[in-house]
Design a protein around this motif. Sequence first.
Motif, PDB file in Angstrom:
ATOM      1  N   UNK A  51      12.440  15.769 -19.715  1.00 32.23           N
ATOM      2  CA  UNK A  51      12.146  16.704 -20.801  1.00 32.23           C
ATOM      3  C   UNK A  51      13.337  17.608 -21.030  1.00 32.23           C
ATOM      4  N   UNK A  52      13.259  18.494 -21.988  1.00 29.14           N
ATOM      5  CA  UNK A  52      14.362  19.431 -22.237  1.00 29.14           C
ATOM      6  C   UNK A  52      14.540  20.364 -21.042  1.00 29.14           C
ATOM      7  N   UNK A  53      15.780  20.603 -20.634  1.00 29.16           N
ATOM      8  CA  UNK A  53      16.025  21.519 -19.516  1.00 29.16           C
ATOM      9  C   UNK A  53      15.530  22.908 -19.889  1.00 29.16           C
TER      10      UNK A  53
ATOM     11  N   UNK B 142      11.939  19.613 -18.536  1.00 28.38           N
ATOM     12  CA  UNK B 142      12.136  18.564 -17.546  1.00 28.38           C
ATOM     13  C   UNK B 142      13.319  18.802 -16.629  1.00 28.38           C
ATOM     14  N   UNK B 143      13.357  18.008 -15.579  1.00 32.55           N
ATOM     15  CA  UNK B 143      14.480  18.046 -14.639  1.00 32.55           C
ATOM     16  C   UNK B 143      15.686  17.354 -15.253  1.00 32.55           C
ATOM     17  N   UNK B 144      15.455  16.275 -15.980  1.00 30.94           N
ATOM     18  CA  UNK B 144      16.541  15.564 -16.635  1.00 30.94           C
ATOM     19  C   UNK B 144      16.075  15.061 -17.990  1.00 30.94           C
ATOM     20  N   UNK B 145      17.030  14.596 -18.767  1.00 30.70           N
ATOM     21  CA  UNK B 145      16.709  14.072 -20.088  1.00 30.70           C
ATOM     22  C   UNK B 145      17.944  13.512 -20.752  1.00 30.70           C
ATOM     23  N   UNK B 146      17.795  13.177 -22.010  1.00 30.27           N
ATOM     24  CA  UNK B 146      18.878  12.549 -22.778  1.00 30.27           C
ATOM     25  C   UNK B 146      20.131  13.424 -22.817  1.00 30.27           C
ATOM     26  N   UNK B 147      19.967  14.705 -23.067  1.00 36.04           N
ATOM     27  CA  UNK B 147      21.125  15.606 -23.145  1.00 36.04           C
ATOM     28  C   UNK B 147      21.868  15.677 -21.816  1.00 36.04           C
ATOM     29  N   UNK B 148      21.129  15.676 -20.722  1.00 34.88           N
ATOM     30  CA  UNK B 148      21.762  15.798 -19.405  1.00 34.88           C
ATOM     31  C   UNK B 148      22.597  14.560 -19.066  1.00 34.88           C
ATOM     32  N   UNK B 149      22.094  13.382 -19.378  1.00 36.55           N
ATOM     33  CA  UNK B 149      22.856  12.171 -19.018  1.00 36.55           C
ATOM     34  C   UNK B 149      24.066  11.978 -19.922  1.00 36.55           C
TER      35      UNK B 149
END
Length: 187
Positions: free
Chosen positions: A104-106, A130-137
């Motif tokens: 999800x979104x940080x 969320x802990x991780x998501x598209x933006x993070x990767x």
Amino acid sequence: MIRLIDFLLAVLGLIFLFPVIVIVAITGYFDTGSPIFIQTRVGRNKKPFKLIKFRTMKIDTESVASHLANKESITFFGKILRKTKLDELPQLINVVKGDMSLVGPRPNLFNQEELIKARDELNIYDSLPGITGLAQVYNIDMSTPKKLAEMDREMLDTLSTKNYFRYIFMTLKGMGSGDAVKNRGDE
């Protein structure tokens, strides 16, 4: 369905990673004297919740977004935790509690007004952080609020079970470097 998967994976993660969590906590105690970091963040529907992480910065560091913090604030052990993303492990507790999802979104701080405005415009707060998501990767952090909110919206609009696991595996493979922290002269 996703909530059930979140819960099961978080519980399994806490069980299987318990030895790692204990080792990190003990090492963190010798690093800063206070290995656990708890900070109020913006949750679903903009309700506050207490985010749990391993401490990576000195205790007296100002409570700002990572991209606004000074690189000198990060401890030696904190650099290792950030690079390996082990500082995020306690957030599995937030997932079990229902404050967060694995994907999800940080969650941002309440003082990040520009990001809150950009996310409000795109209804990002309708979802669990969320802990991780598209933006993070893809290394899009909170230093670019509009771009981050747009990437969060894209992720939420296309989130399927397949993409959920894809983002988790991409994170576990080491994609994404986490939020940037600047040197003193970089600002």
